[in-house]
Design an enzyme around this catalytic site. Structure first.
Site, PDB file in Angstrom:
ATOM      1  N   HIS A   1      -8.040  -2.357 -41.241  1.00 13.78           N
ATOM      2  CA  HIS A   1      -7.331  -3.623 -41.023  1.00 13.78           C
ATOM      3  C   HIS A   1      -6.640  -4.042 -42.314  1.00 13.78           C
ATOM      4  O   HIS A   1      -7.220  -3.932 -43.390  1.00 13.78           O
ATOM      5  CB  HIS A   1      -8.330  -4.706 -40.584  1.00 13.78           C
ATOM      6  CG  HIS A   1      -7.677  -5.953 -40.105  1.00 13.78           C
ATOM      7  ND1 HIS A   1      -7.213  -6.921 -40.969  1.00 13.78           N
ATOM      8  CD2 HIS A   1      -7.375  -6.383 -38.863  1.00 13.78           C
ATOM      9  CE1 HIS A   1      -6.663  -7.908 -40.264  1.00 13.78           C
ATOM     10  NE2 HIS A   1      -6.749  -7.603 -38.976  1.00 13.78           N
TER      11      HIS A   1
ATOM     12  N   CYS B   1      -1.890  -4.968 -37.608  1.00 16.40           N
ATOM     13  CA  CYS B   1      -2.081  -6.403 -37.337  1.00 16.40           C
ATOM     14  C   CYS B   1      -0.799  -7.123 -37.753  1.00 16.40           C
ATOM     15  O   CYS B   1      -0.520  -7.265 -38.945  1.00 16.40           O
ATOM     16  CB  CYS B   1      -3.289  -6.927 -38.112  1.00 16.40           C
ATOM     17  SG  CYS B   1      -3.534  -8.706 -37.903  1.00 16.40           S
TER      18      CYS B   1
ATOM     19  N   HIS C   1      -3.328  -5.476 -33.331  1.00 11.86           N
ATOM     20  CA  HIS C   1      -3.553  -6.925 -33.223  1.00 11.86           C
ATOM     21  C   HIS C   1      -2.168  -7.538 -33.169  1.00 11.86           C
ATOM     22  O   HIS C   1      -1.393  -7.368 -34.102  1.00 11.86           O
ATOM     23  CB  HIS C   1      -4.240  -7.479 -34.474  1.00 11.86           C
ATOM     24  CG  HIS C   1      -5.664  -7.077 -34.633  1.00 11.86           C
ATOM     25  ND1 HIS C   1      -6.418  -7.458 -35.726  1.00 11.86           N
ATOM     26  CD2 HIS C   1      -6.494  -6.357 -33.841  1.00 11.86           C
ATOM     27  CE1 HIS C   1      -7.649  -6.982 -35.596  1.00 11.86           C
ATOM     28  NE2 HIS C   1      -7.718  -6.300 -34.471  1.00 11.86           N
TER      29      HIS C   1
ATOM     30  N   ASP D   1      -4.296 -11.639 -31.090  1.00 15.65           N
ATOM     31  CA  ASP D   1      -5.139 -11.977 -32.232  1.00 15.65           C
ATOM     32  C   ASP D   1      -5.426 -13.465 -32.153  1.00 15.65           C
ATOM     33  O   ASP D   1      -5.485 -14.019 -31.063  1.00 15.65           O
ATOM     34  CB  ASP D   1      -4.433 -11.544 -33.522  1.00 15.65           C
ATOM     35  CG  ASP D   1      -5.414 -11.139 -34.606  1.00 15.65           C
ATOM     36  OD1 ASP D   1      -6.599 -11.428 -34.464  1.00 15.65           O
ATOM     37  OD2 ASP D   1      -4.976 -10.542 -35.603  1.00 15.65           O
ATOM     38  N   HIS D   2      -5.601 -14.086 -33.271  1.00 14.09           N
ATOM     39  CA  HIS D   2      -5.961 -15.501 -33.258  1.00 14.09           C
ATOM     40  C   HIS D   2      -5.095 -16.303 -32.282  1.00 14.09           C
ATOM     41  O   HIS D   2      -3.891 -16.100 -32.213  1.00 14.09           O
ATOM     42  CB  HIS D   2      -5.757 -16.106 -34.647  1.00 14.09           C
ATOM     43  CG  HIS D   2      -6.487 -15.371 -35.710  1.00 14.09           C
ATOM     44  ND1 HIS D   2      -6.290 -15.602 -37.033  1.00 14.09           N
ATOM     45  CD2 HIS D   2      -7.429 -14.410 -35.636  1.00 14.09           C
ATOM     46  CE1 HIS D   2      -7.073 -14.816 -37.734  1.00 14.09           C
ATOM     47  NE2 HIS D   2      -7.774 -14.071 -36.908  1.00 14.09           N
TER      48      HIS D   2
ATOM     49  N   TYR E   1     -10.429 -18.083 -32.130  1.00  8.34           N
ATOM     50  CA  TYR E   1     -11.031 -17.223 -31.106  1.00  8.34           C
ATOM     51  C   TYR E   1     -11.460 -17.957 -29.844  1.00  8.34           C
ATOM     52  O   TYR E   1     -12.457 -17.611 -29.221  1.00  8.34           O
ATOM     53  CB  TYR E   1     -12.182 -16.404 -31.712  1.00  8.34           C
ATOM     54  CG  TYR E   1     -11.640 -15.291 -32.572  1.00  8.34           C
ATOM     55  CD1 TYR E   1     -11.130 -14.130 -31.985  1.00  8.34           C
ATOM     56  CD2 TYR E   1     -11.578 -15.403 -33.966  1.00  8.34           C
ATOM     57  CE1 TYR E   1     -10.591 -13.116 -32.757  1.00  8.34           C
ATOM     58  CE2 TYR E   1     -11.035 -14.383 -34.748  1.00  8.34           C
ATOM     59  CZ  TYR E   1     -10.548 -13.244 -34.127  1.00  8.34           C
ATOM     60  OH  TYR E   1     -10.003 -12.232 -34.878  1.00  8.34           O
TER      61      TYR E   1
HETATM   62  C1  CS2 Z   1      -9.562 -10.338 -37.959  1.00 11.98           C
HETATM   63  C2  CS2 Z   1     -10.214  -9.783 -39.180  1.00 11.98           C
HETATM   64  O1  CS2 Z   1     -10.009 -12.528 -37.389  1.00 11.98           O
HETATM   65  C3  CS2 Z   1      -9.348 -11.796 -38.094  1.00 11.98           C
HETATM   66  O2  CS2 Z   1      -8.510 -12.159 -38.919  1.00 11.98           O
HETATM   67  O3  CS2 Z   1      -8.361  -9.728 -37.667  1.00 11.98           O
HETATM   68  O4  CS2 Z   1     -11.283 -10.586 -39.542  1.00 11.98           O
HETATM   69  C4  CS2 Z   1     -10.669  -8.383 -38.923  1.00 11.98           C
HETATM   70  O5  CS2 Z   1     -11.599  -8.407 -37.873  1.00 11.98           O
HETATM   71  C5  CS2 Z   1     -11.343  -7.692 -40.049  1.00 11.98           C
HETATM   72  O6  CS2 Z   1     -10.610  -7.795 -41.211  1.00 11.98           O
HETATM   73  C6  CS2 Z   1     -11.540  -6.235 -39.702  1.00 11.98           C
HETATM   74  O7  CS2 Z   1     -12.615  -5.731 -40.426  1.00 11.98           O
HETATM   75 MN    MN Z   2      -5.987  -8.935 -37.323  1.00 11.36          MN
END
Ligand code: CS2
Ligand code: MN
Length: 375
Positions: free
Chosen positions: A207, A245, A272, A337-338, A351
């Protein structure tokens, strides 16, 4: 691609599997054993139990996010080989349980950095946000207390209170670690795990660092195409790949996201997809930059907030991102993602169920349209 959603497990997540199962097109989840510390061994029985929990809701595990990397592995400390050994056995146990994608990160101390957990937008939704001036004003040792907004009774990964209580010690551990040392330790780790990844066909997906520049003087090595190519060349194996991502690489408008996706063909194992709204961006030398979507970004302290997934709500062209994934034949798991916190939901910042569900449908809509336009 396979649309998935991240799920924090029976005990920790406010979102339930039956709810995720009702999101159109989502049958796979991305999850982990949340009570494991980095460096711990995951037994096959523990993995079996996690799989059974998911199967009970008529769903399956599409990949793990994350099997975390210990600080000893990142700094090359005394327990490095023991922890790598545990990591190898964990991968073996995952492989035996037919799990073939593992996301991880190699960021020192903090997994990701934001200055606000709940910035209110005009429509009343709240989002995670980053403001460089605010971050510069934070004493990293008080990061946990200084971050603005609460976690709605949840614990965000990377922000466990036990870990945050040790921040001073962690900074001390990393004081002699620069980019090159961190990179060498990543290569050492990857070389050690590649044989087991090959044996069980486990695709490792690193990531990116978020944001994509050094924060608090800590080194960052997975933040642009040059650095990813360097990592992939150092251990040239298809199992050594990336999580693309958009929200993390995209913090730096110089990262041309669709172009990066095209150049990483074959090595993106997980995606992501999310959108950001830039409020301003400035280089260290004060020069103005143009984002890859062509807009002029006003000069000022770097400031961004997490928008909803829709292109029109933020600074990214989501169609171009999804199209690039389609064009390279991406067939791995993808997840929104978020998301924003909307409709009075109380969940872990980023989340919640609702906005991520909207994101999942939107991304699938883009995908369907792109796919049909190629017929
Ligand atoms: C995720 C990261 O919530 C987030 O931002 O994309 O925390 C991701 O899970 C970690 O960096 C991966 O190890
Ligand atoms: Mn991410």
């Amino acid at each position: 691609m396979e649309m998935t959603l991240r799920w924090y497990g029976k005990e920790f997540d406010t979102v339930k599997l039956w709810q995720i199962n009702q999101i159109p097109g989502v049958k796979g989840v991305i999850t982990t054993l949340y009570d494991k510390a980095a460096g711990d061994l995951w037994t096959q029985d523990e993995i079996k139990k996690l799989k059974a929990d998911v199967a009970e809701a008529d769903m399956h595990i599409s990949g793990i996010e994350s099997v975390n990397i210990s600080d000893d592995i990142k700094i090359g400390g005394g327990k490095r080989d023991e922890h790598i050994d545990n990591y190898i056995k964990t991968l073996e146990n995952l492989g035996k349980e037919d799990i073939h994608m593992v996301c991880y990160n190699f960021m020192p101390v903090f997994d990701w950095t934001r200055s606000e957990l709940a910035r209110r937008r005009a429509d009343g939704a709240t989002v995670l946000a980053y403001n460089q001036k605010a971050v510069d004003a934070i004493n990293p040792e008080d990061m946990f207390a200084s971050i603005n907004g609460d976690m709605n009774g949840t614990v965000m990964p990377g922000w466990e209170p036990e870990r945050m209580a040790r921040v001073k010690e962690l900074f001390e551990m990393y004081k002699d670690i620069d980019e090159d040392k961190l990179f060498a330790n990543l290569v050492y780790f990857l070389e050690a795990i590649m044989p087991v990844c090959n044996k069980y066909d486990i695709k490792m997906a690193i990531h990116p660092d978020d944001p994509a520049w050094n924060v608090f003087g800590l080194p960052r090595i997975i933040n642009n195409e040059k650095n990813i190519q360097r990592m992939m060349k150092a251990v040239d194996d298809v199992h050594n790949g990336v999580t693309f991502c958009s929200g993390s690489y995209g913090t730096n408008p110089e990262n041309d996201l669709p172009q990066m996706i095209r150049n990483l063909k074959g090595r993106i194992h997980f995606a992501h997809v999310r959108n950001l709204q830039f409020n301003s961006f400035q280089h260290e030398d004060g020069s103005q930059v143009t984002s890859w979507t062509g807009e002029k970004i006003p000069v000022g302290p770097a400031d961004f907030e997490e928008a909803c997934h829709l292109s029109s709500d933020g600074s990214f062209d989501m169609y171009e991102i999804v199209k690039a994934l389609y064009d390279i034949g991406f067939d791995g798991p993808i997840r929104p993602d978020h998301g924003r916190m909307i409709w009075d939901e109380k969940a872990m910042p980023g989340y919640g169920l609702y906005d991520r569900a909207l994101g999942a449908c939107y991304i699938q809509g883009l995908w369907e349209a792109i796919e049909k336009s190629h017929r």
